[in-house]
Scaffold this motif. Structure first.
Motif, PDB file in Angstrom:
ATOM      1  N   GLU A   1       0.932  -1.353  -0.087  1.00  0.00           N
ATOM      2  CA  GLU A   1       0.006   0.048   0.101  1.00  0.00           C
ATOM      3  C   GLU A   1       0.879   1.215  -0.096  1.00  0.00           C
ATOM      4  O   GLU A   1       0.583   2.259  -0.786  1.00  0.00           O
ATOM      5  CB  GLU A   1      -0.982  -0.111   1.245  1.00  0.00           C
ATOM      6  CG  GLU A   1      -1.893  -1.085   1.167  1.00  0.00           C
ATOM      7  CD  GLU A   1      -2.884  -1.203   0.006  1.00  0.00           C
ATOM      8  OE1 GLU A   1      -3.290   0.136  -0.443  1.00  0.00           O
ATOM      9  OE2 GLU A   1      -3.020  -2.199  -0.709  1.00  0.00           O
ATOM     10  N   ALA A   2       1.764   1.561   0.706  1.00  0.00           N
ATOM     11  CA  ALA A   2       2.782   2.446   0.817  1.00  0.00           C
ATOM     12  C   ALA A   2       3.304   2.717  -0.586  1.00  0.00           C
ATOM     13  O   ALA A   2       3.626   3.949  -1.111  1.00  0.00           O
ATOM     14  CB  ALA A   2       3.742   2.282   2.098  1.00  0.00           C
ATOM     15  N   ALA A   3       3.975   1.640  -1.165  1.00  0.00           N
ATOM     16  CA  ALA A   3       4.437   1.841  -2.418  1.00  0.00           C
ATOM     17  C   ALA A   3       3.669   1.994  -3.645  1.00  0.00           C
ATOM     18  O   ALA A   3       3.938   2.958  -4.361  1.00  0.00           O
ATOM     19  CB  ALA A   3       5.395   0.270  -2.881  1.00  0.00           C
ATOM     20  N   ILE A   4       2.441   1.706  -3.437  1.00  0.00           N
ATOM     21  CA  ILE A   4       1.662   1.965  -4.528  1.00  0.00           C
ATOM     22  C   ILE A   4       1.022   3.723  -4.305  1.00  0.00           C
ATOM     23  O   ILE A   4       1.152   4.290  -5.307  1.00  0.00           O
ATOM     24  CB  ILE A   4      -0.092   1.213  -4.083  1.00  0.00           C
ATOM     25  CG1 ILE A   4       0.259  -0.312  -4.818  1.00  0.00           C
ATOM     26  CG2 ILE A   4      -1.091   1.902  -4.940  1.00  0.00           C
ATOM     27  CD1 ILE A   4      -0.725  -1.148  -4.432  1.00  0.00           C
ATOM     28  N   ALA A   5       0.778   4.029  -3.217  1.00  0.00           N
ATOM     29  CA  ALA A   5       0.744   5.635  -2.840  1.00  0.00           C
ATOM     30  C   ALA A   5       2.066   6.332  -3.417  1.00  0.00           C
ATOM     31  O   ALA A   5       1.715   7.458  -4.039  1.00  0.00           O
ATOM     32  CB  ALA A   5       0.442   5.777  -1.398  1.00  0.00           C
ATOM     33  N   ASN A   6       3.171   5.914  -2.910  1.00  0.00           N
ATOM     34  CA  ASN A   6       4.458   6.626  -3.398  1.00  0.00           C
ATOM     35  C   ASN A   6       4.245   6.701  -5.036  1.00  0.00           C
ATOM     36  O   ASN A   6       4.844   7.474  -5.544  1.00  0.00           O
ATOM     37  CB  ASN A   6       5.477   5.962  -3.094  1.00  0.00           C
ATOM     38  CG  ASN A   6       5.739   5.926  -1.284  1.00  0.00           C
ATOM     39  OD1 ASN A   6       5.254   7.139  -0.902  1.00  0.00           O
ATOM     40  ND2 ASN A   6       6.511   5.410  -0.905  1.00  0.00           N
ATOM     41  N   THR A   7       3.952   5.369  -5.577  1.00  0.00           N
ATOM     42  CA  THR A   7       3.921   5.447  -7.232  1.00  0.00           C
ATOM     43  C   THR A   7       3.010   6.354  -7.729  1.00  0.00           C
ATOM     44  O   THR A   7       3.562   7.012  -8.852  1.00  0.00           O
ATOM     45  CB  THR A   7       3.779   4.047  -7.719  1.00  0.00           C
ATOM     46  OG1 THR A   7       4.847   3.168  -7.110  1.00  0.00           O
ATOM     47  CG2 THR A   7       3.760   3.921  -9.270  1.00  0.00           C
ATOM     48  N   ILE A   8       1.919   6.580  -7.355  1.00  0.00           N
ATOM     49  CA  ILE A   8       0.878   7.266  -7.729  1.00  0.00           C
ATOM     50  C   ILE A   8       1.386   8.803  -7.405  1.00  0.00           C
ATOM     51  O   ILE A   8       1.277   9.481  -8.496  1.00  0.00           O
ATOM     52  CB  ILE A   8      -0.354   7.259  -6.894  1.00  0.00           C
ATOM     53  CG1 ILE A   8      -1.074   5.804  -7.195  1.00  0.00           C
ATOM     54  CG2 ILE A   8      -1.320   8.396  -7.254  1.00  0.00           C
ATOM     55  CD1 ILE A   8      -2.152   5.392  -6.310  1.00  0.00           C
ATOM     56  N   ALA A   9       1.905   9.110  -6.373  1.00  0.00           N
ATOM     57  CA  ALA A   9       2.319  10.620  -6.247  1.00  0.00           C
ATOM     58  C   ALA A   9       3.325  10.859  -7.065  1.00  0.00           C
ATOM     59  O   ALA A   9       3.445  12.089  -7.863  1.00  0.00           O
ATOM     60  CB  ALA A   9       2.760  10.852  -4.974  1.00  0.00           C
ATOM     61  N   CYS A  10       4.417   9.920  -7.422  1.00  0.00           N
ATOM     62  CA  CYS A  10       5.815  10.240  -8.264  1.00  0.00           C
ATOM     63  C   CYS A  10       4.957  10.408  -9.734  1.00  0.00           C
ATOM     64  O   CYS A  10       5.512  11.297 -10.241  1.00  0.00           O
ATOM     65  CB  CYS A  10       6.520   8.932  -8.007  1.00  0.00           C
ATOM     66  SG  CYS A  10       8.104   9.068  -9.210  1.00  0.00           S
ATOM     67  N   ASN A  11       4.383   9.473 -10.413  1.00  0.00           N
ATOM     68  CA  ASN A  11       3.701   9.579 -11.664  1.00  0.00           C
ATOM     69  C   ASN A  11       2.935  11.145 -11.731  1.00  0.00           C
ATOM     70  O   ASN A  11       2.947  11.662 -12.785  1.00  0.00           O
ATOM     71  CB  ASN A  11       2.881   8.202 -11.898  1.00  0.00           C
ATOM     72  CG  ASN A  11       3.835   7.272 -12.469  1.00  0.00           C
ATOM     73  OD1 ASN A  11       3.980   7.152 -13.490  1.00  0.00           O
ATOM     74  ND2 ASN A  11       4.002   6.345 -11.550  1.00  0.00           N
ATOM     75  N   VAL A  12       2.101  11.230 -10.863  1.00  0.00           N
ATOM     76  CA  VAL A  12       1.532  12.596 -10.695  1.00  0.00           C
ATOM     77  C   VAL A  12       2.499  13.572 -10.992  1.00  0.00           C
ATOM     78  O   VAL A  12       2.145  14.428 -11.853  1.00  0.00           O
ATOM     79  CB  VAL A  12       0.486  12.709  -9.727  1.00  0.00           C
ATOM     80  CG1 VAL A  12      -0.190  14.143  -9.644  1.00  0.00           C
ATOM     81  CG2 VAL A  12      -0.763  11.669  -9.717  1.00  0.00           C
ATOM     82  N   ARG A  13       3.289  13.573 -10.175  1.00  0.00           N
ATOM     83  CA  ARG A  13       4.416  14.742 -10.133  1.00  0.00           C
ATOM     84  C   ARG A  13       4.862  14.899 -11.728  1.00  0.00           C
ATOM     85  O   ARG A  13       5.159  15.703 -12.316  1.00  0.00           O
ATOM     86  CB  ARG A  13       5.604  14.569  -9.100  1.00  0.00           C
ATOM     87  CG  ARG A  13       4.915  14.767  -7.828  1.00  0.00           C
ATOM     88  CD  ARG A  13       6.363  14.716  -6.843  1.00  0.00           C
ATOM     89  NE  ARG A  13       5.959  15.027  -5.330  1.00  0.00           N
ATOM     90  CZ  ARG A  13       5.948  14.003  -4.841  1.00  0.00           C
ATOM     91  NH1 ARG A  13       6.061  12.547  -5.352  1.00  0.00           N
ATOM     92  NH2 ARG A  13       5.229  14.088  -3.329  1.00  0.00           N
ATOM     93  N   GLN A  14       5.370  13.653 -12.329  1.00  0.00           N
ATOM     94  CA  GLN A  14       5.885  13.668 -13.396  1.00  0.00           C
ATOM     95  C   GLN A  14       5.004  14.004 -14.553  1.00  0.00           C
ATOM     96  O   GLN A  14       5.334  14.815 -15.734  1.00  0.00           O
ATOM     97  CB  GLN A  14       6.499  12.205 -13.822  1.00  0.00           C
ATOM     98  CG  GLN A  14       7.511  11.855 -12.992  1.00  0.00           C
ATOM     99  CD  GLN A  14       7.928  10.219 -13.164  1.00  0.00           C
ATOM    100  OE1 GLN A  14       7.456   9.619 -13.740  1.00  0.00           O
ATOM    101  NE2 GLN A  14       9.007   9.817 -12.437  1.00  0.00           N
ATOM    102  N   TRP A  15       3.793  13.718 -14.658  1.00  0.00           N
ATOM    103  CA  TRP A  15       2.616  14.165 -15.277  1.00  0.00           C
ATOM    104  C   TRP A  15       2.638  15.743 -15.212  1.00  0.00           C
ATOM    105  O   TRP A  15       2.513  16.252 -16.519  1.00  0.00           O
ATOM    106  CB  TRP A  15       1.528  13.311 -15.128  1.00  0.00           C
ATOM    107  CG  TRP A  15       0.569  14.021 -15.948  1.00  0.00           C
ATOM    108  CD1 TRP A  15       0.040  13.507 -17.337  1.00  0.00           C
ATOM    109  CD2 TRP A  15      -0.803  14.987 -15.658  1.00  0.00           C
ATOM    110  NE1 TRP A  15      -1.070  14.389 -17.712  1.00  0.00           N
ATOM    111  CE2 TRP A  15      -1.496  15.077 -16.863  1.00  0.00           C
ATOM    112  CE3 TRP A  15      -1.208  15.649 -14.579  1.00  0.00           C
ATOM    113  CZ2 TRP A  15      -2.504  15.930 -16.692  1.00  0.00           C
ATOM    114  CZ3 TRP A  15      -2.114  16.511 -14.559  1.00  0.00           C
ATOM    115  CH2 TRP A  15      -2.827  16.653 -15.746  1.00  0.00           C
ATOM    116  N   CYS A  16       2.588  16.288 -14.158  1.00  0.00           N
ATOM    117  CA  CYS A  16       2.493  17.750 -13.946  1.00  0.00           C
ATOM    118  C   CYS A  16       3.643  18.523 -14.893  1.00  0.00           C
ATOM    119  O   CYS A  16       3.618  19.592 -15.083  1.00  0.00           O
ATOM    120  CB  CYS A  16       2.438  18.288 -12.576  1.00  0.00           C
ATOM    121  SG  CYS A  16       0.772  17.660 -11.831  1.00  0.00           S
TER     122      CYS A  16
END
Length: 341
Positions: free
Chosen positions: A280-295
């Motif tokens: 769960e922690a890694a999934i949340a981190n991955t989502i946040a990281c990908n959102v930053r990259q998309w932005c």
């Protein structure tokens, strides 16, 4: 052909969106289609959509006997059921009435309690349908070997969205993973995160969410896609979610868990992104990281990903690509049903 689409629905979701698109596309192809609601639960977005498009629908009283009697009197060329209650009752009505029946299986998760029991009965009786349809290979693997995999589809003739919102679109239930979306939002509080949908987890999610999460409730999404730039779909279980197709048809890339048939739809870092993390922690981190990259993407790179997303839907998940497969299933079901009439 005379085709009846049967479902039991209290609120709007993927099945309802699918039935609406199916009714519209089949009607455009020259068939006589009626949507039948097993029970009338009051105002409903699908009823509104059907009425606006002059597509006929009827509402029954929820009683099993009335479903069987009504369908027996109508005797369509093909009945197409959606969801466990419609499947169980529709197949029984077709056997008693001597007409063809197709049953679609949309969900990959087993559910809990009474829902789990109904899902089990629905799957155990699947072979009584003349044609069995699954929206993903994973769902088909739980069904009889004669099951056909037919893609979900959407209207691909959509304008590319210029929106920037980061959004979750779907039912607020455990299998869809909205809690993972909320957890990721806490790691990127400089951005607003938007939640579109209702479900049993809503109250819990609202209590735990950070200040940058906005809950919109259940919405007719055609009014909101234009504001969205990225859809996050962190599901624990999936088939082939219609919301992903609707987003990509508008050039909105999807960041999704690699479950169900999502890896078949999404090519990582080409038309969207896949989440392969397993905690769960890694999934949340991955989502946040990908959102930053998309932005942080350049407009040129963003435009390329948007066009790739739209191209994928046009080629493989449009009405033109999929509706002939449904019509073939109906023709087969009608022939088989008449044989045993």
């Amino acid at each position: 052909m005379r085709i009846d689409l049967l479902l039991d629905s209290r609120q709007f979701g993927g099945i309802e969106a699918h039935v609406g698109e199916l009714a519209k596309a089949l009607t455009a192809a020259g068939h006589k289609v009626t949507v039948i609601f097993i029970c009338d639960y009051g105002p409903h977005p699908l009823k509104t959509t059907l009425a606006q498009q002059n597509l006929p629908f009827i509402c029954l009283n929820g009683n099993a006997a009335s479903v069987i009697k009504t369908l027996g009197a109508r005797r369509p060329d093909a009945l197409h059921t959606h969801g466990y209650k419609a499947g169980i009752l529709g197949r029984l009505a077709a056997q008693l009435g001597g007409f063809g029946c197709c049953s679609s299986y949309h969900a990959g998760e087993p559910g809990r309690g009474r829902v789990a029991l109904y899902n089990w009965v629905d799957r155990m009786t699947a072979s009584t349908a003349n044609q069995i349809i699954a929206v993903s290979q994973k769902i088909a693997a739980q069904l009889p070997p004669q099951t056909r995999v037919v893609n979900n589809f959407v209207d691909a003739q959509q304008t590319i969205s210029q929106g920037l919102r980061i959004a979750y679109v779907g039912r607020l239930s455990e299998e869809k993973g909205p809690d993972r979306f909320i957890a990721a939002a806490k790691q990127l509080t400089t951005q607003q995160w938007h939640v579109y949908g209702e479900g049993p987890l809503r109250n819990t999610l609202e209590v735990s969410a950070s200040h940058n999460v906005i809950f919109h409730g259940s919405q007719a999404m055609h009014d909101h896609w234009q504001h969205i730039g990225l859809v996050v779909m962190p599901s624990r279980f999936e088939g082939l979610p219609l919301a992903a197709l609707e987003a990509m048809a508008r050039g909105i890339p999807v960041l999704a868990s690699a479950v169900g048939d999502l890896p078949r739809l999404i090519q990582h870092n080409s038309n969207g992104w896949l989440i392969h993390a397993n905690t769960e922690a890694a999934i949340a981190n991955t989502i946040a990281c990908n959102v930053r990259q998309w932005c942080a993407l350049t407009q040129q790179r963003r435009n390329h990903i948007q066009q790739q997303a739209k191209n994928t839907v046009q080629a493989h998940y449009s009405a033109d690509a999929v509706i002939p497969q449904f019509i073939h299933c109906y023709q087969q079901a009608a022939t088989q049903g008449a044989r045993y009439a």
